[in-house]
Design an enzyme around this catalytic site. Sequence first.
Site, PDB file in Angstrom:
ATOM      1  N   GLY A 185      41.304  36.169   6.017  1.00 20.19           N
ATOM      2  CA  GLY A 185      41.288  37.011   7.219  1.00 20.19           C
ATOM      3  C   GLY A 185      41.483  36.128   8.440  1.00 20.19           C
ATOM      4  N   CYS A 186      41.065  36.623   9.589  1.00 25.55           N
ATOM      5  CA  CYS A 186      41.289  35.898  10.855  1.00 25.55           C
ATOM      6  C   CYS A 186      40.819  34.445  10.738  1.00 25.55           C
ATOM      7  CB  CYS A 186      40.547  36.602  11.990  1.00 25.55           C
ATOM      8  SG  CYS A 186      40.680  35.710  13.545  1.00 25.55           S
TER       9      CYS A 186
END
Length: 324
Positions: A24-25
């Site tokens: 993810g981020c």
Amino acid sequence: MCSVSSTKDIQPCSKVAEIYFAGGCFWGVAHFFSGVSGVLEAVSGYAQGSPAFEGRPSYEEVYTDTTGFAETVRVTYRPERISLETLADLYFCIIDPLSLNRQGHDEGTRYRTGIYYSDPADLPVLQAAFEKVSARLGQPLAVELEPLRNFFEAEERHQDYLVKHPDGYCHLPSKVFKYLRLYQDLAALLGDEPDTVARMAESAALIYERMKFFWVGFYRVAPAVASEARELVLGPFQGPAACFRIGLGRGVCGTAWKEAHTVVVPDVEAFPGHIACSSLSKSEIVVPVIRNGAVTAVLDIDSTAPDTFDSSDAVWLEKICGLI
Ligand code: SME
């Protein structure tokens, strides 16, 4: 300046290894791994881009979700200080391995999950880590496991983002960072102390102090006495006085013991057979301590707020129980 007092002190150059985590981020993932002992560097970048895309992509290009790149963190570590197995284990503590192209609120193929390796010798270790998690969840994982195709470091403004912006966006809940510190500090504190009750006492104290829960303690499986029903007996704890004994299958603790898995209770009133040691307790989590395949104790944690615990607490507290 470093001085060498004898030839015994001379260490050969220690090896440095690297592994690539897409979770993810990258702001949160890099921040997490930079806090892991034995990790030298966690660099945000873009990996596994499509061969049709030439050269280094910009953040804005990756953001379009048309380049094939995933936000990825290159983790450089000292294998004699931390194993790849432990790193993979920690990675699975901060991702939802069943979610495809989505972590937290971030959605898109750039936020897909994956572990990419540059050393083929890493593959069997990673395969074993995947199998362990998949067996625990009883489902195949939505996480890629591939040799690294390409990696480009992200722009400087994305490096150490959460150090530069402590209140900046992070898809990981803040408790993940607290649990990492707690886990590492507890492992160091427990060392090789052989007494299990002492280990439980130290663990209850540190969890209570760091996480500010209402009640933290262990119930131990009482030695079986023929003709008597099996039960748990109160062990080291922190918080208000609690009941001494809990039968197999009774309450949340007895259920976690009987079923040998973690029980998360968002609302204690709604749990059939819940044993109320304090009317202030509103939600609870109970994690079995398993040794040689058998439950030897449970870790019970109570909160005065409803719905305090989720699968992230379960994963971390299971790791902590693994230290007992
Ligand atoms: N609520 C637990 C009993 C122990 S106290 O929470 C400390 C249960 O239902 O098993």
